[in-house]
Design a protein around this motif. Structure first.
Motif, mmCIF file in Angstrom:
data_model
loop_
_atom_site.group_PDB
_atom_site.id
_atom_site.type_symbol
_atom_site.label_atom_id
_atom_site.label_comp_id
_atom_site.label_asym_id
_atom_site.label_seq_id
_atom_site.Cartn_x
_atom_site.Cartn_y
_atom_site.Cartn_z
ATOM 1 N N GLU A 3 -8.181 -5.091 0.784
ATOM 2 C CA GLU A 3 -6.882 -4.909 0.139
ATOM 3 C C GLU A 3 -5.881 -4.334 1.147
ATOM 4 O O GLU A 3 -6.264 -3.805 2.196
ATOM 5 N N VAL A 4 -4.613 -4.408 0.810
ATOM 6 C CA VAL A 4 -3.562 -3.897 1.693
ATOM 7 C C VAL A 4 -3.113 -2.538 1.173
ATOM 8 O O VAL A 4 -2.749 -2.406 0.008
ATOM 9 N N TRP A 149 7.001 -4.399 3.129
ATOM 10 C CA TRP A 149 6.017 -5.469 2.941
ATOM 11 C C TRP A 149 4.666 -4.964 2.438
ATOM 12 O O TRP A 149 4.095 -5.563 1.520
ATOM 13 N N PHE A 152 4.207 -4.694 -1.208
ATOM 14 C CA PHE A 152 4.027 -5.954 -1.928
ATOM 15 C C PHE A 152 2.728 -6.659 -1.522
ATOM 16 O O PHE A 152 2.535 -7.829 -1.820
ATOM 17 N N GLY A 153 1.870 -5.944 -0.794
ATOM 18 C CA GLY A 153 0.605 -6.544 -0.387
ATOM 19 C C GLY A 153 0.736 -7.609 0.676
ATOM 20 O O GLY A 153 -0.126 -8.462 0.826
ATOM 21 N N TYR A 154 1.821 -7.559 1.432
ATOM 22 C CA TYR A 154 2.043 -8.555 2.496
ATOM 23 C C TYR A 154 1.880 -7.872 3.835
ATOM 24 O O TYR A 154 2.383 -6.770 4.041
ATOM 25 N N GLU A 155 1.169 -8.552 4.760
ATOM 26 C CA GLU A 155 0.793 -7.903 6.013
ATOM 27 C C GLU A 155 1.632 -8.297 7.218
ATOM 28 O O GLU A 155 1.459 -7.742 8.298
#
Lengths: 178, 522
Positions: A3-4, A149, A152-155
């Motif tokens: 998970e982020v 980011w 929002f779970g964006y890497e």
């Protein structure tokens, strides 16, 4: 699955190269709206405060602090300084928005208490060049901030980390078995 | 590397360096033909690419002025960005996703297969699947397409696994990680896919085939190919007899240059190629070059597209790994019982957060939109790509007002959906939604088409000169030493992604041009 972590931060190296966002969040972090433009600029402080409120009403994310919306709005201060047409568009637009708020609620836009009531006011100007400018710029200036980011779970960029071949490109574990 | 004299009238001048132009240039150079490729954009190499959507867009995309019109939603949301294509050496092979499917047999003869469709300007290709199959085989070998030539398929990523599970539940049979021009193992001096994502931003590992680092350097190594970046062609010139003699172009400094040529091949993608032919109008060709049929710029196709994104209660992280990681082909067949002719592919797609905000529902705002954005890590996504109907009124024209920085009229891109296109998209949204719901989607988002990435058909092939612009080899019906080498030659669009077919046609065309040159026919 990997998970982020929403608390993860970008190092300075990655901070905001995009032209659309010229003020890093880090520069305004911890700043309250009322203090953000204490040093002044092309736009009236009250105008900027209203724009921050409108920015959150247009793209409301309750887990985002005001700093992200301030960072999204701040570039207009510079654009307004460089271009009188932008300045007029924003100042006049806020004036009309405040006038509509006064007519409906007896107070300026930023003081209308409920988001739902403010959204009605925004719907009323949805097809104006002012609103289109607000929304069109914000959709880049807000979501292109690298600091938000991870929330929002964006890497973001992955090439310098070797891609995802060893970092979870196929780690989904909840699908029904074939 | 070669440098040819501007007065050398023995060279083949190719305009554009993408799938068509870059391939044609290398193929001719390998055969000993002298080639000058004029590319409007700069030369960005692999090390210049950035894993950042907007920054990359500024680096690679064609953002010069264009005007969109018509009832398609792109004209409203992105009035000056009808297409998302590349202005850089390598053209749109820099940002393509890599899907490499052959046309089906019937897709070369749709006028016969579909019969009369009201409002559609359908025409059979002047070539058949059998004609093109040997060239498809060469293209697949050149590009290293997975699942051909003994090359294994790529591994599926999370996004692909969701699509595959849904396809299985829905009873689909024909799905896999696709035929992709992305190395699943080292090949042709390029490494294998590192599952970086950002396929649309230029492949940082070089695993994805692009003319930028395959065809072009190979051609340059022969000493027969010169690529001139930042060279924007303004018009093609001809002699009194109607043969083309060279091109006039603007160099990086904006200075006018003139390159003589024995043959000119136009490969600037389906908006710029017809624009150039129209901007080359002369006393002899008052309606533009190669336009005695009046078909230059007409029959613009962009595929029936759309996306379905779906949100689940658990994470997907669709952005990890290959952007187009899986293909479902069950709907690609022609089955008019579904309410439309032609078919469509379902292909995984993902956007990063910045582009998702811009393209999920352009213009949308407020809580419903931000609730969708907050589902981002739990989203899977597919792109729907299907055959659209050619219509004469869907066309590229010279805009009456807009001028580029050189003072040349810009392209107006006009598009209206055909009723068949609408019926297909409606079906595709329904099937895409059903697929994700079959594996537990809690929300689905039928997403409007993006600015066009597949631009086709505006200089179409035809058997008879009155029906189209070029013949079966891409040679202009009107001018024997003028060729079209990009997707604008497509007579019809077929369901699948166009690059493999563009490359196959370019290899075949190179063979044809070199043969005719050696026989002194051109």
């Amino acid at each position: 699955m990997r998970e982020v972590d929403p608390r993860s931060r970008y190092s300075r190296r990655f901070v905001l190269k995009a032209a659309a966002v010229s003020v890093p969040v880090a520069a305004v972090a911890g700043t309250a709206i009322s203090e953000a433009w204490a040093e002044g600029g092309a736009l009236q402080p009250a105008t900027l405060k209203t724009l921050v409120k409108a920015a959150r009403d247009i793209y409301p994310h309750d887990f985002l602090a005001d700093t992200y919306y301030i960072a999204a709005v701040t570039p207009w201060n510079e654009k307004a300084a460089a271009d009188p047409a932008v300045k007029a568009l924003l100042e006049d637009g806020v004036k009309r928005l405040d006038a509509a708020a006064q007519a409906a609620h007896g107070k300026p836009y930023a003081q209308v208490a409920w988001e739902a009531d403010r959204v009605v006011l925004l719907r009323g100007i949805e097809d104006t060049p002012f609103f289109r400018k607000l929304r069109g710029d914000l959709v880049v200036a807000l979501y292109n901030q690298k600091e938000l980011w991870p929330k929002f779970g964006y890497e973001g960029a992955s090439a310098e980390k070797g891609g995802y071949i060893h970092r979870g490109f196929d780690d989904i574990d909840w699908l029904p078995k074939a | 590397m070669a440098q040819f004299d501007q007065n050398d009238d023995g060279v083949v001048v190719i305009i554009g360096s993408g799938a068509g132009g870059g391939t044609l240039g290398n193929e001719l150079a390998q055969k000993g033909v002298k080639v000058v490729i004029l590319e409007a954009g700069p030369r960005n190499e692999i090390q210049d690419f950035v894993n950042d959507e907007w920054e990359s867009f500024a680096q690679l995309a064609w953002t010069d002025m264009r005007v969109a019109s018509g009832s398609w939603r792109v004209a409203k949301d992105f009035p000056n960005l009808p297409a998302w294509i590349v202005k850089s050496v390598g053209g749109s092979t820099v940002h393509w996703a890599g899907a490499s499917l052959r046309f089906d047999e019937h897709e070369f003869k749709v006028a016969s297969a579909y019969g009369g469709i009201k409002g559609a300007n359908l025409l059979d290709w002047p070539i058949t699947k059998a004609d093109l199959d040997p060239w498809y085989a060469k293209a697949e070998d050149k590009m290293g397409v997975t699942r051909t030539n003994g090359i294994p398929g790529l591994p599926g990523n999370n996004n692909e696994k969701v699509m595959e599970a849904g396809a299985r539940k829905l009873g689909y049979k024909d799905f896999s990680t696709g035929r992709m021009a992305i190395n699943s193992q080292p090949r042709d001096d390029r490494g294998s896919c590192q599952q970086i994502g950002f396929c649309f931003q230029g492949c940082k590992s070089g695993a994805k085939w692009s003319t930028l680092y395959t065809e072009i350097p190979k051609g340059e190594a022969t000493g027969n190919l010169e690529v001139r970046p930042n060279s924007h062609v303004a018009r093609i010139e001809h002699d009194a007899g109607g043969k083309v003699t060279g091109v006039v172009y603007f160099d990086e400094a904006g200075k006018t240059q003139r390159q003589k040529a024995r043959v000119v091949a136009v490969a600037g993608n389906s908006i710029e190629s017809p624009r150039l032919l129209l901007n080359s109008a002369s006393n002899l060709f008052p309606d533009g070059l190669a336009n005695s049929s009046g078909q230059v710029g007409k029959n613009y196709m962009r595929h029936v597209t759309g996306s379905v994104y779906a949100a689940f209660d658990k994470s997907v992280h669709m952005y990890r790994g290959t952007t187009m990681a899986g293909i479902v082909r069950d709907e690609a067949r022609n089955d008019p019982a579904r309410g439309f002719v032609g078919g469509y592919e379902m292909e995984t797609i993902s956007l990063g957060l910045p582009f998702m905000a811009a393209f999920l529902n352009p213009g949308a705002w407020g809580r419903p939109f931000t609730a969708a954005m907050e589902n981002y890590p739990r989203m899977a996504g597919m792109w729907l790509v299907g055959e659209d109907m050619p219509q004469e009124t869907n066309r590229i024209t010279l805009d009456k007002e807009g001028k580029d920085k050189f003072g040349l009229p810009v392209a107006n891109v006009h598009y209206d959906d055909h009723p068949n296109d609408v019926a297909m998209r409606t079906h595709a949204y329904k099937q895409g939604t059903a697929l994700y719901e079959a594996v537990g989607a809690i929300q689905t988002y039928p997403t409007t088409p993006y600015p066009s990435t597949h631009n086709l058909g505006t200089n179409r092939m035809s058997e008879k000169p009155r029906d189209g612009v070029v013949n079966a080899f891409g040679q202009a019906h009107d001018i024997k030493n003028l060729f079209v080498s990009d997707g604008s030659q497509f007579t019809t669009s077929a369901a699948c992604n166009p690059t493999l077919t563009i490359v196959a046609l370019a290899i075949r065309q190179a063979d044809h041009i070199a043969g005719r040159m050696s026989r002194r026919e051109i």
